[in-house]
Design a protein around this motif. Structure first.
Motif, PDB file in Angstrom:
ATOM      1  N   GLU A  17       0.852  -1.188   0.000  1.00 56.86           N
ATOM      2  CA  GLU A  17       0.000   0.000   0.000  1.00 56.86           C
ATOM      3  C   GLU A  17       0.884   1.233   0.000  1.00 56.86           C
ATOM      4  OE1 GLU A  17      -2.733  -0.244   3.227  1.00 56.86           O
ATOM      5  OE2 GLU A  17      -3.688  -2.028   2.434  1.00 56.86           O
ATOM      6  N   CYS A  18       1.391   1.588  -1.177  1.00 52.50           N
ATOM      7  CA  CYS A  18       2.311   2.710  -1.235  1.00 52.50           C
ATOM      8  C   CYS A  18       2.315   3.326  -2.626  1.00 52.50           C
ATOM      9  CB  CYS A  18       3.715   2.265  -0.862  1.00 52.50           C
ATOM     10  SG  CYS A  18       4.361   1.017  -1.977  1.00 52.50           S
ATOM     11  N   ILE A  19       3.014   4.408  -2.725  1.00 50.17           N
ATOM     12  CA  ILE A  19       3.223   5.081  -3.995  1.00 50.17           C
ATOM     13  C   ILE A  19       4.634   4.748  -4.467  1.00 50.17           C
ATOM     14  CG2 ILE A  19       3.421   7.334  -5.111  1.00 50.17           C
ATOM     15  CD1 ILE A  19       0.579   6.653  -4.289  1.00 50.17           C
ATOM     16  N   GLU A  20       4.764   4.468  -5.737  1.00 48.51           N
ATOM     17  CA  GLU A  20       6.068   4.199  -6.334  1.00 48.51           C
ATOM     18  C   GLU A  20       6.397   5.334  -7.299  1.00 48.51           C
ATOM     19  OE1 GLU A  20       6.074  -0.635  -6.420  1.00 48.51           O
ATOM     20  OE2 GLU A  20       5.047   0.403  -8.046  1.00 48.51           O
ATOM     21  N   VAL A  21       7.671   5.606  -7.477  1.00 49.07           N
ATOM     22  CA  VAL A  21       8.101   6.704  -8.340  1.00 49.07           C
ATOM     23  C   VAL A  21       9.235   6.239  -9.235  1.00 49.07           C
ATOM     24  CG1 VAL A  21       9.739   7.626  -6.626  1.00 49.07           C
ATOM     25  CG2 VAL A  21       8.794   9.127  -8.363  1.00 49.07           C
ATOM     26  N   ARG A  22       9.276   6.799 -10.442  1.00 50.87           N
ATOM     27  CA  ARG A  22      10.429   6.591 -11.307  1.00 50.87           C
ATOM     28  C   ARG A  22      10.696   7.899 -12.043  1.00 50.87           C
ATOM     29  NH1 ARG A  22       8.552   2.370 -16.056  1.00 50.87           N
ATOM     30  NH2 ARG A  22       6.925   3.666 -16.990  1.00 50.87           N
ATOM     31  N   VAL A  23      11.982   8.134 -12.281  1.00 52.33           N
ATOM     32  CA  VAL A  23      12.416   9.394 -12.869  1.00 52.33           C
ATOM     33  C   VAL A  23      13.082   9.115 -14.201  1.00 52.33           C
ATOM     34  CG1 VAL A  23      13.866  11.431 -12.540  1.00 52.33           C
ATOM     35  CG2 VAL A  23      12.763  10.359 -10.572  1.00 52.33           C
ATOM     36  N   ALA A  27      10.880  14.001 -16.896  1.00 50.36           N
ATOM     37  CA  ALA A  27       9.580  13.572 -16.398  1.00 50.36           C
ATOM     38  C   ALA A  27       9.723  12.718 -15.143  1.00 50.36           C
ATOM     39  CB  ALA A  27       8.821  12.787 -17.454  1.00 50.36           C
ATOM     40  N   VAL A  28       8.705  12.787 -14.314  1.00 52.15           N
ATOM     41  CA  VAL A  28       8.602  11.941 -13.127  1.00 52.15           C
ATOM     42  C   VAL A  28       7.245  11.268 -13.207  1.00 52.15           C
ATOM     43  CG1 VAL A  28       8.511  11.900 -10.607  1.00 52.15           C
ATOM     44  CG2 VAL A  28      10.045  13.494 -11.765  1.00 52.15           C
ATOM     45  N   GLU A  29       7.206   9.975 -12.905  1.00 52.58           N
ATOM     46  CA  GLU A  29       5.942   9.232 -12.886  1.00 52.58           C
ATOM     47  C   GLU A  29       5.721   8.668 -11.493  1.00 52.58           C
ATOM     48  OE1 GLU A  29       5.483   7.598 -17.415  1.00 52.58           O
ATOM     49  OE2 GLU A  29       6.503   6.302 -15.991  1.00 52.58           O
ATOM     50  N   LEU A  30       4.475   8.721 -11.064  1.00 49.83           N
ATOM     51  CA  LEU A  30       4.072   8.139  -9.787  1.00 49.83           C
ATOM     52  C   LEU A  30       2.941   7.167 -10.064  1.00 49.83           C
ATOM     53  CD1 LEU A  30       4.212  11.599  -9.017  1.00 49.83           C
ATOM     54  CD2 LEU A  30       4.791  10.310  -6.989  1.00 49.83           C
ATOM     55  N   ARG A  31       2.915   6.080  -9.307  1.00 47.22           N
ATOM     56  CA  ARG A  31       1.821   5.119  -9.456  1.00 47.22           C
ATOM     57  C   ARG A  31       1.488   4.503  -8.110  1.00 47.22           C
ATOM     58  NH1 ARG A  31       4.498  -0.179 -12.459  1.00 47.22           N
ATOM     59  NH2 ARG A  31       5.752  -0.864 -10.687  1.00 47.22           N
ATOM     60  N   GLU A  32       0.296   3.984  -8.026  1.00 44.76           N
ATOM     61  CA  GLU A  32      -0.175   3.264  -6.853  1.00 44.76           C
ATOM     62  C   GLU A  32       0.317   1.828  -6.971  1.00 44.76           C
ATOM     63  OE1 GLU A  32      -1.887   2.675  -3.338  1.00 44.76           O
ATOM     64  OE2 GLU A  32      -2.055   4.618  -4.322  1.00 44.76           O
ATOM     65  N   SER A  33       0.967   1.312  -5.941  1.00 53.03           N
ATOM     66  CA  SER A  33       1.552  -0.020  -6.046  1.00 53.03           C
ATOM     67  C   SER A  33       0.513  -1.117  -6.226  1.00 53.03           C
ATOM     68  CB  SER A  33       2.430  -0.324  -4.829  1.00 53.03           C
ATOM     69  OG  SER A  33       1.652  -0.302  -3.658  1.00 53.03           O
ATOM     70  N   ASP A  34      -0.685  -0.948  -5.648  1.00 54.59           N
ATOM     71  CA  ASP A  34      -1.691  -1.996  -5.797  1.00 54.59           C
ATOM     72  C   ASP A  34      -2.536  -1.817  -7.062  1.00 54.59           C
ATOM     73  OD1 ASP A  34      -3.044   0.206  -4.838  1.00 54.59           O
ATOM     74  OD2 ASP A  34      -4.290  -0.915  -3.435  1.00 54.59           O
ATOM     75  N   ASP A  35      -2.320  -0.721  -7.802  1.00 53.20           N
ATOM     76  CA  ASP A  35      -2.983  -0.509  -9.090  1.00 53.20           C
ATOM     77  C   ASP A  35      -2.000   0.206 -10.024  1.00 53.20           C
ATOM     78  OD1 ASP A  35      -4.617  -0.132 -11.260  1.00 53.20           O
ATOM     79  OD2 ASP A  35      -5.956   1.297 -10.277  1.00 53.20           O
ATOM     80  N   PRO A  36      -1.025  -0.514 -10.567  1.00 49.24           N
ATOM     81  CA  PRO A  36       0.022   0.101 -11.379  1.00 49.24           C
ATOM     82  C   PRO A  36      -0.477   0.834 -12.615  1.00 49.24           C
ATOM     83  CG  PRO A  36       0.570  -2.192 -10.891  1.00 49.24           C
ATOM     84  CD  PRO A  36      -0.836  -1.947 -10.403  1.00 49.24           C
ATOM     85  N   ALA A  38      -2.773   3.047 -12.575  1.00 48.16           N
ATOM     86  CA  ALA A  38      -3.113   4.407 -12.147  1.00 48.16           C
ATOM     87  C   ALA A  38      -1.822   5.195 -11.980  1.00 48.16           C
ATOM     88  CB  ALA A  38      -3.898   4.369 -10.844  1.00 48.16           C
ATOM     89  N   MET A  39      -1.483   5.980 -13.007  1.00 48.29           N
ATOM     90  CA  MET A  39      -0.221   6.706 -13.031  1.00 48.29           C
ATOM     91  C   MET A  39      -0.434   8.205 -13.180  1.00 48.29           C
ATOM     92  SD  MET A  39       2.890   5.147 -15.202  1.00 48.29           S
ATOM     93  CE  MET A  39       2.155   3.725 -15.954  1.00 48.29           C
ATOM     94  N   VAL A  40       0.464   8.963 -12.586  1.00 48.94           N
ATOM     95  CA  VAL A  40       0.487  10.409 -12.724  1.00 48.94           C
ATOM     96  C   VAL A  40       1.848  10.787 -13.291  1.00 48.94           C
ATOM     97  CG1 VAL A  40       0.434  12.608 -11.487  1.00 48.94           C
ATOM     98  CG2 VAL A  40      -1.061  10.736 -10.775  1.00 48.94           C
ATOM     99  N   HIS A  41       1.859  11.662 -14.276  1.00 49.56           N
ATOM    100  CA  HIS A  41       3.091  12.144 -14.896  1.00 49.56           C
ATOM    101  C   HIS A  41       3.240  13.618 -14.541  1.00 49.56           C
ATOM    102  CE1 HIS A  41       2.933   8.587 -17.550  1.00 49.56           C
ATOM    103  NE2 HIS A  41       1.622   8.815 -17.495  1.00 49.56           N
ATOM    104  N   THR A  42       4.457  14.031 -14.173  1.00 48.70           N
ATOM    105  CA  THR A  42       4.694  15.426 -13.839  1.00 48.70           C
ATOM    106  C   THR A  42       6.124  15.811 -14.174  1.00 48.70           C
ATOM    107  OG1 THR A  42       4.378  17.085 -12.105  1.00 48.70           O
ATOM    108  CG2 THR A  42       5.357  15.004 -11.432  1.00 48.70           C
ATOM    109  N   SER A  43       6.423  17.069 -14.020  1.00 53.13           N
ATOM    110  CA  SER A  43       7.782  17.552 -14.277  1.00 53.13           C
ATOM    111  C   SER A  43       8.625  17.383 -13.018  1.00 53.13           C
ATOM    112  CB  SER A  43       7.756  19.029 -14.676  1.00 53.13           C
ATOM    113  OG  SER A  43       7.411  19.818 -13.551  1.00 53.13           O
ATOM    114  N   PRO A  44       9.938  17.308 -13.172  1.00 54.15           N
ATOM    115  CA  PRO A  44      10.809  17.222 -11.989  1.00 54.15           C
ATOM    116  C   PRO A  44      10.623  18.416 -11.039  1.00 54.15           C
ATOM    117  CG  PRO A  44      12.030  16.594 -13.943  1.00 54.15           C
ATOM    118  CD  PRO A  44      10.700  17.127 -14.415  1.00 54.15           C
ATOM    119  N   ALA A  45      10.403  19.612 -11.584  1.00 57.13           N
ATOM    120  CA  ALA A  45      10.224  20.796 -10.736  1.00 57.13           C
ATOM    121  C   ALA A  45       8.952  20.691  -9.899  1.00 57.13           C
ATOM    122  CB  ALA A  45      10.195  22.052 -11.595  1.00 57.13           C
ATOM    123  N   THR A  46       7.873  20.244 -10.499  1.00 55.76           N
ATOM    124  CA  THR A  46       6.614  20.088  -9.768  1.00 55.76           C
ATOM    125  C   THR A  46       6.738  19.000  -8.706  1.00 55.76           C
ATOM    126  OG1 THR A  46       5.357  20.834 -11.677  1.00 55.76           O
ATOM    127  CG2 THR A  46       4.146  19.584 -10.018  1.00 55.76           C
TER     128      THR A  46
END
Length: 63
Positions: A17-23, A27-36, A38-46
């Motif tokens: 039950e966590c958030i995972e990140v990759r850079v 770009a930076v992407e975040l996803r929910e570990s139990d639902d990969p 579901a991803m969010v994409h953002t800039s490194p500054a944000t």
């Protein structure tokens, strides 16, 4: 960014039950570990702004 490795916080529970990140480049992407899917994409500054807000406790009232 498919070659980038997903990282999980050392504070994460063992039950996935966590958030995972990759850079990647620009770009930076975040996803929910139990639902990969579901991803969010953002800039490194944000993403840096988000981390600063978390560290400062600015978002604690949402917990």
């Amino acid at each position: 960014m498919p070659d980038a490795i997903w990282q999980k916080s050392s504070y994460s529970a063992a039950n996935n039950e966590c958030i995972e990140v990759r850079v990647g480049v620009g770009a930076v992407e975040l996803r929910e570990s139990d639902d990969p899917s579901a991803m969010v994409h953002t800039s490194p500054a944000t993403f840096a702004d988000l981390l600063d807000a978390i560290k400062a406790g600015d978002l604690d009232h949402h917990a």
